[in-house]
Design a protein around this motif. Structure first.
Motif, PDB file in Angstrom:
ATOM      1  N   ILE A 173      26.780  48.302  28.398  1.00 13.19           N
ATOM      2  CA  ILE A 173      26.918  46.948  28.946  1.00 13.19           C
ATOM      3  C   ILE A 173      27.744  47.008  30.227  1.00 13.19           C
ATOM      4  O   ILE A 173      28.780  47.667  30.285  1.00 13.19           O
ATOM      5  N   THR A 174      27.270  46.357  31.261  1.00  9.88           N
ATOM      6  CA  THR A 174      27.975  46.298  32.547  1.00  9.88           C
ATOM      7  C   THR A 174      27.872  44.882  33.096  1.00  9.88           C
ATOM      8  O   THR A 174      27.056  44.082  32.617  1.00  9.88           O
ATOM      9  N   ASN A 175      28.680  44.590  34.091  1.00  6.97           N
ATOM     10  CA  ASN A 175      28.571  43.279  34.746  1.00  6.97           C
ATOM     11  C   ASN A 175      27.160  43.051  35.247  1.00  6.97           C
ATOM     12  O   ASN A 175      26.608  41.960  35.116  1.00  6.97           O
ATOM     13  N   LYS A 176      26.575  44.089  35.841  1.00  5.26           N
ATOM     14  CA  LYS A 176      25.222  43.965  36.409  1.00  5.26           C
ATOM     15  C   LYS A 176      24.178  43.703  35.329  1.00  5.26           C
ATOM     16  O   LYS A 176      23.305  42.848  35.496  1.00  5.26           O
ATOM     17  N   SER A 177      24.286  44.420  34.197  1.00  3.80           N
ATOM     18  CA  SER A 177      23.285  44.227  33.139  1.00  3.80           C
ATOM     19  C   SER A 177      23.371  42.826  32.547  1.00  3.80           C
ATOM     20  O   SER A 177      22.348  42.214  32.205  1.00  3.80           O
TER      21      SER A 177
ATOM     22  N   GLU B 286      42.502  27.237  30.573  1.00  5.59           N
ATOM     23  CA  GLU B 286      41.990  27.957  31.740  1.00  5.59           C
ATOM     24  C   GLU B 286      42.475  29.409  31.754  1.00  5.59           C
ATOM     25  O   GLU B 286      41.718  30.326  32.085  1.00  5.59           O
ATOM     26  N   PHE B 287      43.727  29.617  31.376  1.00  2.00           N
ATOM     27  CA  PHE B 287      44.264  30.981  31.340  1.00  2.00           C
ATOM     28  C   PHE B 287      43.643  31.773  30.194  1.00  2.00           C
ATOM     29  O   PHE B 287      43.312  32.951  30.344  1.00  2.00           O
ATOM     30  N   GLN B 288      43.477  31.128  29.062  1.00  2.00           N
ATOM     31  CA  GLN B 288      42.908  31.802  27.891  1.00  2.00           C
ATOM     32  C   GLN B 288      41.494  32.304  28.179  1.00  2.00           C
ATOM     33  O   GLN B 288      41.104  33.387  27.735  1.00  2.00           O
ATOM     34  N   VAL B 289      40.743  31.512  28.947  1.00  2.00           N
ATOM     35  CA  VAL B 289      39.373  31.905  29.293  1.00  2.00           C
ATOM     36  C   VAL B 289      39.366  33.051  30.303  1.00  2.00           C
ATOM     37  O   VAL B 289      38.522  33.948  30.240  1.00  2.00           O
ATOM     38  N   LEU B 290      40.324  33.029  31.229  1.00  2.00           N
ATOM     39  CA  LEU B 290      40.330  33.993  32.327  1.00  2.00           C
ATOM     40  C   LEU B 290      41.275  35.170  32.109  1.00  2.00           C
ATOM     41  O   LEU B 290      41.442  36.003  32.997  1.00  2.00           O
ATOM     42  N   GLU B 291      41.892  35.276  30.937  1.00  2.00           N
ATOM     43  CA  GLU B 291      42.925  36.295  30.740  1.00  2.00           C
ATOM     44  C   GLU B 291      42.383  37.719  30.813  1.00  2.00           C
ATOM     45  O   GLU B 291      43.151  38.666  31.045  1.00  2.00           O
ATOM     46  N   THR B 292      41.084  37.915  30.646  1.00  2.00           N
ATOM     47  CA  THR B 292      40.507  39.264  30.767  1.00  2.00           C
ATOM     48  C   THR B 292      40.009  39.550  32.177  1.00  2.00           C
ATOM     49  O   THR B 292      39.520  40.642  32.449  1.00  2.00           O
ATOM     50  N   ASN B 293      40.145  38.559  33.075  1.00  2.00           N
ATOM     51  CA  ASN B 293      39.695  38.748  34.447  1.00  2.00           C
ATOM     52  C   ASN B 293      40.659  39.678  35.187  1.00  2.00           C
ATOM     53  O   ASN B 293      41.876  39.525  35.070  1.00  2.00           O
ATOM     54  N   PRO B 294      40.143  40.641  35.970  1.00  2.00           N
ATOM     55  CA  PRO B 294      41.038  41.567  36.691  1.00  2.00           C
ATOM     56  C   PRO B 294      41.994  40.881  37.661  1.00  2.00           C
ATOM     57  O   PRO B 294      43.011  41.456  38.043  1.00  2.00           O
ATOM     58  N   ARG B 295      41.705  39.629  38.044  1.00  2.00           N
ATOM     59  CA  ARG B 295      42.564  38.917  39.001  1.00  2.00           C
ATOM     60  C   ARG B 295      43.451  37.877  38.316  1.00  2.00           C
ATOM     61  O   ARG B 295      44.004  36.997  38.962  1.00  2.00           O
ATOM     62  N   VAL B 296      43.630  38.021  37.011  1.00  4.63           N
ATOM     63  CA  VAL B 296      44.335  36.987  36.243  1.00  4.63           C
ATOM     64  C   VAL B 296      45.780  36.801  36.708  1.00  4.63           C
ATOM     65  O   VAL B 296      46.329  35.688  36.621  1.00  4.63           O
TER      66      VAL B 296
ATOM     67  N   CYS C 159      31.508  31.178  39.252  1.00  7.78           N
ATOM     68  CA  CYS C 159      31.373  32.438  39.979  1.00  7.78           C
ATOM     69  C   CYS C 159      30.674  33.444  39.066  1.00  7.78           C
ATOM     70  O   CYS C 159      31.087  33.641  37.921  1.00  7.78           O
ATOM     71  N   SER C 160      29.624  34.057  39.563  1.00  8.46           N
ATOM     72  CA  SER C 160      28.858  34.995  38.738  1.00  8.46           C
ATOM     73  C   SER C 160      29.744  36.133  38.230  1.00  8.46           C
ATOM     74  O   SER C 160      29.608  36.580  37.089  1.00  8.46           O
ATOM     75  N   ARG C 161      30.663  36.599  39.072  1.00 13.68           N
ATOM     76  CA  ARG C 161      31.549  37.695  38.670  1.00 13.68           C
ATOM     77  C   ARG C 161      32.427  37.278  37.494  1.00 13.68           C
ATOM     78  O   ARG C 161      32.646  38.056  36.553  1.00 13.68           O
ATOM     79  N   ASP C 162      32.938  36.044  37.515  1.00 12.83           N
ATOM     80  CA  ASP C 162      33.824  35.572  36.445  1.00 12.83           C
ATOM     81  C   ASP C 162      33.107  35.517  35.099  1.00 12.83           C
ATOM     82  O   ASP C 162      33.661  35.919  34.075  1.00 12.83           O
ATOM     83  N   VAL C 163      31.883  35.005  35.095  1.00 14.48           N
ATOM     84  CA  VAL C 163      31.166  34.899  33.819  1.00 14.48           C
ATOM     85  C   VAL C 163      30.758  36.278  33.320  1.00 14.48           C
ATOM     86  O   VAL C 163      30.785  36.554  32.112  1.00 14.48           O
ATOM     87  N   ALA C 164      30.412  37.185  34.228  1.00  9.33           N
ATOM     88  CA  ALA C 164      30.054  38.551  33.817  1.00  9.33           C
ATOM     89  C   ALA C 164      31.252  39.269  33.217  1.00  9.33           C
ATOM     90  O   ALA C 164      31.140  39.939  32.182  1.00  9.33           O
ATOM     91  N   VAL C 165      32.413  39.126  33.842  1.00  7.84           N
ATOM     92  CA  VAL C 165      33.636  39.759  33.328  1.00  7.84           C
ATOM     93  C   VAL C 165      33.987  39.194  31.957  1.00  7.84           C
ATOM     94  O   VAL C 165      34.362  39.948  31.045  1.00  7.84           O
ATOM     95  N   LEU C 166      33.860  37.885  31.793  1.00  3.64           N
ATOM     96  CA  LEU C 166      34.178  37.243  30.516  1.00  3.64           C
ATOM     97  C   LEU C 166      33.285  37.787  29.400  1.00  3.64           C
ATOM     98  O   LEU C 166      33.772  38.138  28.316  1.00  3.64           O
TER      99      LEU C 166
END
Length: 356
Positions: free
Chosen positions: A221-225, A145-155, A204-211
């Protein structure tokens, strides 16, 4: 204590109830010399530039050790890319720590490649004991779970709320939910209970976009695109983050980041399915024919000049072959998740939800 209460009432306009809370929540205040309290208030107001109202709301500023605060301001220039004064303004409880601990924690976060943005989102990590931060990071980096989310700004919320997060992961696994977000792991009990007791799985859409954005380095490339591309798929929120991550790692072995981005819906599908079709189609491009036991009908590609297939076309064909079996309904993502079949009753109910 009477003198101190009268002084703080004059200086900060506090009430008797607020003073009692200070004494209850900040025990050093009872034993702090009056001269130290006056100096702490002077540093808070004139050096760090706290407003009177902010000091009033944060008793730790009144109870702070002025010597420790001055050492902190002199020896720590920044935290998470922010000037030390700005960091303290955002998270006043940092003053409870000592400057040596702040430097140790900052060094630890650099060792684990935690970016400034993530540190700014969770400055509370600097209120912790460096040994605790070290132990938690050592343990968490081994978790999928951490390995997947380690690039998330809220990690870093996973570090600060480690016990709560691990407890919730256990409950999520017991509930057999594959899709969850970082928010589900560290949010309030009310939000988590609503999620765990509700039907279905959604990320969460934000989490998958950040990943995806942090994994692919493409121009513009952006989260929105990324979300604009994913939203074209009917069930795009129903693929677990670890599946998306595994697909990104797989695809990057054979394709450029730009090609993956152009076909990013492919990361929603089962890893094994994608790998099998990629292997077949790459062999087809190289040899001009498919193996006899191939899952693909060679007659489908009679008109194609296999040697001229681009990487973009290969991934498009992979998507085509997976979805062809499901009449291009988007149901290809339900084939396998996390190594197991998705129950037919869940499938049916989810489709009913989308149809209604």
């Amino acid at each position: 204590m009477i003198v101190l209460e009268k002084f703080l009432k004059w200086k900060l306009h506090i009430t008797s109830e607020e003073f009692q809370k200070y004494c209850k929540n900040y025990l050093p205040l009872r034993h702090r010399p009056m001269s130290d309290i006056i100096e702490s208030l002077d540093i808070a107001q004139n050096n760090i530039q706290f407003t009177t109202d902010t000091i009033r709301r944060n008793g730790c500023l009144v109870a702070a050790d002025p010597v420790n605060t001055k050492l902190m301001l002199e020896n720590v220039d920044s935290l998470g890319g922010l000037d030390i004064r700005e960091a303290i303004k955002i998270e006043p409880s940092i003053l409870k720590n000592n400057y040596q601990s702040l430097l140790q924690i900052r060094s630890l976060l650099e060792q684990y490649n935690i970016p400034d943005e993530a540190q700014q989102r969770c400055l509370k990590v600097y209120c912790m004991n460096p040994k605790t931060v070290q132990e938690r990071l050592d343990e968490l980096v081994k978790l999928r779970e951490f390995q997947v989310l380690e690039t998330n700004p809220r990690v870093l919320y996973m570090v600060v709320h480690k016990r709560k997060m691990l407890n919730r992961i256990t409950k999520i696994q017991a509930a057999k939910k594959q899709c969850y977000s970082l928010n589900h792991l560290v949010s309030s009990n009310k939000i988590f209970n609503t999620y765990i007791n509700s039907f279905g799985n959604k990320i969460c859409s934000r989490d998958v976009a950040v990943l995806i954005c942090s994994s692919l380095h493409c121009p513009h490339i952006t989260n929105k695109s990324v979300l604009d591309k994913l939203r074209r798929h009917k069930y795009w929120l129903h693929t677990a983050l670890h599946v998306v991550n595994e697909n990104l790692l797989l695809l990057k072995q054979s394709f450029s980041d730009l090609v993956i981005y152009n076909n990013c819906q492919i990361v929603l599908y089962p890893v094994n399915e994608i790998q099998q079709y990629i292997d077949l189609l790459l062999r087809f491009r190289e040899n001009g024919k498919l193996p006899k036991d191939s899952r693909i009908e060679e007659s489908s590609f009679n008109s194609l000049k296999c040697a001229k297939l681009t990487d973009d076309q290969i991934l498009s064909l992979v998507l085509y072959e997976i979805e062809k079996k499901y009449h291009f309904s988007g149901d290809g993502i339900w084939n396998k998740l996390d190594g197991g079949k998705i129950g037919s009753s869940m499938n049916h109910r989810l489709k009913q939800n989308y149809a209604s």
